[in-house]
Design a protein around this motif. Structure first.
Motif, PDB file in Angstrom:
ATOM      1  N   MET A  76       0.885  -1.105  -0.091  1.00 39.61           N
ATOM      2  CA  MET A  76      -0.108  -0.153   0.167  1.00 39.61           C
ATOM      3  C   MET A  76       0.997   1.360   0.018  1.00 39.61           C
ATOM      4  O   MET A  76       1.760   1.380   0.798  1.00 39.61           O
ATOM      5  N   PRO A  77       0.759   2.205  -0.816  1.00 47.61           N
ATOM      6  CA  PRO A  77       1.378   3.334  -1.174  1.00 47.61           C
ATOM      7  C   PRO A  77       1.240   4.311  -0.059  1.00 47.61           C
ATOM      8  O   PRO A  77      -0.032   4.448   0.150  1.00 47.61           O
ATOM      9  N   ILE A  78       2.246   4.931   0.285  1.00 47.23           N
ATOM     10  CA  ILE A  78       2.095   6.133   1.348  1.00 47.23           C
ATOM     11  C   ILE A  78       1.497   7.426   0.917  1.00 47.23           C
ATOM     12  O   ILE A  78       2.283   7.911   0.024  1.00 47.23           O
ATOM     13  N   LYS A  79       0.374   7.897   1.387  1.00 48.18           N
ATOM     14  CA  LYS A  79      -0.139   9.167   0.664  1.00 48.18           C
ATOM     15  C   LYS A  79       0.719  10.159   1.398  1.00 48.18           C
ATOM     16  O   LYS A  79       0.731  10.282   2.547  1.00 48.18           O
ATOM     17  N   LYS A  80       0.882  11.135   0.347  1.00 48.33           N
ATOM     18  CA  LYS A  80       1.651  12.550   0.718  1.00 48.33           C
ATOM     19  C   LYS A  80       0.461  13.526   1.464  1.00 48.33           C
ATOM     20  O   LYS A  80      -0.585  13.580   0.966  1.00 48.33           O
ATOM     21  N   LYS A  81       0.613  13.994   2.646  1.00 46.85           N
ATOM     22  CA  LYS A  81      -0.014  14.900   3.254  1.00 46.85           C
ATOM     23  C   LYS A  81       0.079  16.406   2.553  1.00 46.85           C
ATOM     24  O   LYS A  81       1.001  16.567   2.096  1.00 46.85           O
ATOM     25  N   LYS A  82      -1.036  16.719   2.122  1.00 47.06           N
ATOM     26  CA  LYS A  82      -1.090  18.313   1.249  1.00 47.06           C
ATOM     27  C   LYS A  82      -0.625  19.416   2.530  1.00 47.06           C
ATOM     28  O   LYS A  82      -1.121  19.454   3.550  1.00 47.06           O
ATOM     29  N   THR A  83       0.183  19.946   1.695  1.00 49.00           N
ATOM     30  CA  THR A  83       0.867  21.235   2.739  1.00 49.00           C
ATOM     31  C   THR A  83       0.143  22.346   2.321  1.00 49.00           C
ATOM     32  O   THR A  83      -0.355  22.524   1.165  1.00 49.00           O
ATOM     33  N   VAL A  84      -0.057  23.007   3.449  1.00 46.14           N
ATOM     34  CA  VAL A  84      -0.892  24.412   3.004  1.00 46.14           C
ATOM     35  C   VAL A  84       0.066  25.407   2.431  1.00 46.14           C
ATOM     36  O   VAL A  84       0.998  25.727   3.260  1.00 46.14           O
ATOM     37  N   LYS A  85      -0.061  26.062   1.464  1.00 47.52           N
ATOM     38  CA  LYS A  85       0.797  27.056   0.681  1.00 47.52           C
ATOM     39  C   LYS A  85       0.701  28.358   1.728  1.00 47.52           C
ATOM     40  O   LYS A  85      -0.490  28.873   1.677  1.00 47.52           O
ATOM     41  N   ARG A  86       1.556  28.802   1.921  1.00 52.75           N
ATOM     42  CA  ARG A  86       1.638  30.106   3.008  1.00 52.75           C
ATOM     43  C   ARG A  86       1.926  31.206   1.702  1.00 52.75           C
ATOM     44  O   ARG A  86       2.757  30.908   1.166  1.00 52.75           O
TER      45      ARG A  86
END
Length: 69
Positions: free
Chosen positions: A1-11
Protein backbone atom coordinates in the motif's frame (compact mmCIF):
# COMPACT_ATOMS: atom_id res chain seq x y z
CA UNK A 1 0.00 0.00 0.00
CA UNK A 2 1.53 3.32 -1.10
CA UNK A 3 2.03 6.03 1.48
CA UNK A 4 -0.08 9.11 0.72
CA UNK A 5 1.58 12.46 1.01
CA UNK A 6 -0.07 14.94 3.29
CA UNK A 7 -1.15 18.09 1.46
CA UNK A 8 0.79 21.07 2.66
CA UNK A 9 -0.90 24.41 3.00
CA UNK A 10 0.73 27.02 0.79
CA UNK A 11 1.59 30.07 2.81
CA UNK A 12 1.55 33.50 1.31
CA UNK A 13 4.91 35.13 1.22
CA UNK A 14 4.92 38.22 3.37
CA UNK A 15 6.13 41.42 1.83
CA UNK A 16 9.03 43.14 3.47
CA UNK A 17 7.59 46.04 5.42
CA UNK A 18 8.62 49.43 4.19
CA UNK A 19 9.05 51.87 6.97
CA UNK A 20 9.35 54.91 4.77
CA UNK A 21 7.27 58.01 5.34
CA UNK A 22 5.89 57.85 1.78
CA UNK A 23 4.34 54.43 2.26
CA UNK A 24 2.84 55.54 5.57
CA UNK A 25 1.29 58.63 3.97
CA UNK A 26 -0.01 56.54 1.07
CA UNK A 27 -1.57 54.13 3.55
CA UNK A 28 -3.24 57.01 5.37
CA UNK A 29 -4.52 58.59 2.17
CA UNK A 30 -6.08 55.31 1.08
CA UNK A 31 -7.97 54.94 4.35
CA UNK A 32 -11.77 54.99 3.92
CA UNK A 33 -12.24 57.84 6.40
CA UNK A 34 -9.86 60.07 4.45
CA UNK A 35 -11.65 59.26 1.20
CA UNK A 36 -15.00 60.13 2.81
CA UNK A 37 -13.59 63.40 4.13
CA UNK A 38 -12.18 64.23 0.70
CA UNK A 39 -15.54 63.54 -0.90
CA UNK A 40 -17.27 65.78 1.66
CA UNK A 41 -14.80 68.61 1.03
CA UNK A 42 -15.30 68.36 -2.74
CA UNK A 43 -19.07 68.36 -2.23
CA UNK A 44 -18.88 71.48 -0.05
CA UNK A 45 -16.64 73.22 -2.57
CA UNK A 46 -19.18 72.47 -5.31
CA UNK A 47 -22.00 73.89 -3.15
CA UNK A 48 -19.94 76.98 -2.37
CA UNK A 49 -19.26 77.56 -6.08
CA UNK A 50 -22.98 77.24 -6.84
CA UNK A 51 -23.83 79.69 -4.02
CA UNK A 52 -21.28 82.19 -5.34
CA UNK A 53 -22.84 82.00 -8.82
CA UNK A 54 -26.33 82.53 -7.35
CA UNK A 55 -25.11 85.51 -5.36
CA UNK A 56 -23.42 87.01 -8.42
CA UNK A 57 -26.65 86.64 -10.39
CA UNK A 58 -28.67 88.25 -7.58
CA UNK A 59 -26.23 91.17 -7.36
CA UNK A 60 -26.47 91.64 -11.12
CA UNK A 61 -30.29 91.79 -10.96
CA UNK A 62 -30.21 94.16 -7.97
CA UNK A 63 -27.79 96.52 -9.74
CA UNK A 64 -29.99 96.51 -12.82
CA UNK A 65 -33.03 97.46 -10.72
CA UNK A 66 -31.10 100.25 -8.99
CA UNK A 67 -29.76 101.67 -12.24
CA UNK A 68 -33.28 101.92 -13.71
CA UNK A 69 -34.54 104.13 -10.86
Amino acid sequence: MPIKKKKTVKRKTTKAKKSSIGSYVRKLNNAPAVKRAGKTVKDLERKLLAAKKKKAAAVKVARKKLSKK
